[in-house]
Design an enzyme around this catalytic site. Structure first.
Site, PDB file in Angstrom:
ATOM      1  N   HIS A 204      -6.468  -7.048  -0.589  1.00  0.00           N
ATOM      2  CA  HIS A 204      -6.592  -5.608  -0.809  1.00  0.00           C
ATOM      3  C   HIS A 204      -5.705  -5.174  -1.972  1.00  0.00           C
ATOM      4  O   HIS A 204      -4.579  -5.646  -2.120  1.00  0.00           O
ATOM      5  CB  HIS A 204      -6.212  -4.843   0.465  1.00  0.00           C
TER       6      HIS A 204
ATOM      7  N   HIS B   8       0.817  -1.224   0.000  1.00  0.00           N
ATOM      8  CA  HIS B   8       0.000   0.000   0.000  1.00  0.00           C
ATOM      9  C   HIS B   8       0.848   1.270   0.000  1.00  0.00           C
ATOM     10  O   HIS B   8       0.299   2.368  -0.139  1.00  0.00           O
ATOM     11  CB  HIS B   8      -0.931   0.026   1.212  1.00  0.00           C
TER      12      HIS B   8
END
Length: 343
Positions: free
Chosen positions: A198, A160
């Site tokens: 994710h 991320h």
């Protein structure tokens, strides 16, 4: 398969995060890595080795220099401001606000260099970040030197983290650093296959305009799932990178049949790209019991993932990302690795 692991990850412990309207203990906790390490030993996957020290300059090959320089200053500046607890931002330069002027206070800087309140600092966080970076590059070195595969048991995770921002438990993008490491040492093309639940928004952002690193992401649909603001199917790269970013957003409840169809398509695209090496962002939060995810893969599915990746026949670096069903994380992560070894 050799595993690279550092006990220094444990310094990043007791941090809090803001999620679903509450300030709660971080789901990304030290026991995650310890369960995986124990499973590597139990399965006799191979030796577990410590990382070598690596110059942080390698992180500046994919991250902004000022961002990397900021990370080790966070906790000292937080304490200098008279604070305790977890350090994270509470205001962010969103649309209509200025992001071109770097502020001076630690509160503002934490917001300036993050996109959420999920990447918080405690006293040992920087040491853990640096050790995770060292783990990734040490494992990458094994693959560069001829190992068929290696496992970077990284903690904190990294996918991320973008060029100049942290978030989602991630600070330095270990997979991106490793991909650049391979490029800098002669690989003409590298593929990053991200199988975390994710979306690897940071990895996408870093390589979006590049043709030398292909990024393939299998993940929850951003219309309903974190990180929400990247990961749609129409995001295919820009400029030189057009066509080399591929997203596979999938709905809540996706089980093996649907998920594996996306994996098969991603592998076909990867084979067509013909990279010299594959970096796998290995998240196992696709598991049916994961507390913050919504896919329905079962433990018996993870070796199948490893076997499919093995069929690519390419040097492969596995970099640990997410997975928060702690008791099963070792079974599932190492299941991918043993499946690869058997493939």
């Amino acid at each position: 398969m050799k595993t690279i692991f550092s006990p220094l990850h444990a310094g990043h412990a007791g941090q809090m995060e803001l999620i679903s309207g509450g300030l709660v203990p971080g789901f990304e906790k030290p026991s995650r890595a310890e369960y995986i390490r124990a499973r590597v030993e139990a399965e006799k996957l191979g030796p577990i080795l410590p990382p070598a020290e690596h110059d942080i300059a390698a992180a500046r090959r994919v991250h902004a220099a000022d961002y990397i320089d900021f990370l080790p200053t966070v906790w000292p500046e937080w304490e200098k401001a008279g604070r305790s607890g977890s350090a994270f931002g509470f205001t962010w330069p969103t649309r209509g606000l200025r992001a071109d002027v770097r502020p001076k206070t630690i509160d503002a800087l934490l917001g300036y260099y993050s996109f959420d309140a999920g990447a918080s600092f405690v006293a040992g966080t920087w040491t853990a970040i640096k050790s995770s970076f060292d783990v990734a590059l040490t494992a990458a070195g094994l693959v560069k030197d001829g190992e068929r595969a290696a496992f970077a048991l990284c903690r904190p995770p990294g996918h991320h983290a973008g060029a100049a921002f942290m978030g989602g438990y991630c600070f330095i993008n270990n997979a991106a650093v490793a991909a650049q490491f391979f490029r800098d040492r002669g690989a003409a093309k590298v593929s990053i296959l991200d199988v975390d639940y994710h979306h690897g928004n940071g990895t996408q952002e870093i390589f979006y305009a590049r043709a030398d690193v292909q990024v393939l992401n299998l993940h929850g649909d951003p219309m309903t799932e974190y990180p929400f603001f990247l990961g749609h199917a129409d995001e295919k790269g820009s400029g030189d990178g057009e066509g080399f970013n591929v997203n596979y957003p999938m709905p809540f409840g996706t089980a093996w049949d649907g998920w594996s169809a996306s994996l098969e398509d991603a592998c076909a695209r990867l084979e067509a790209y013909r990279p010299d090496v594959v970096v796998v962002s290995l998240g196992v939060d696709t598991f049916e019991k994961d507390p913050i995810s919504q896919f329905k893969l079962k433990s018996e599915d993870y070796p199948k993932i490893g076997r499919r990746i093995a069929k690519l026949g390419l040097p492969t670096l596995f970099v640990m990302e997410g997975g928060y069903a702690v008791e099963e994380i070792g079974i599932n992560a190492v299941g991918v690795l043993t499946g690869f070894e058997q493939g």
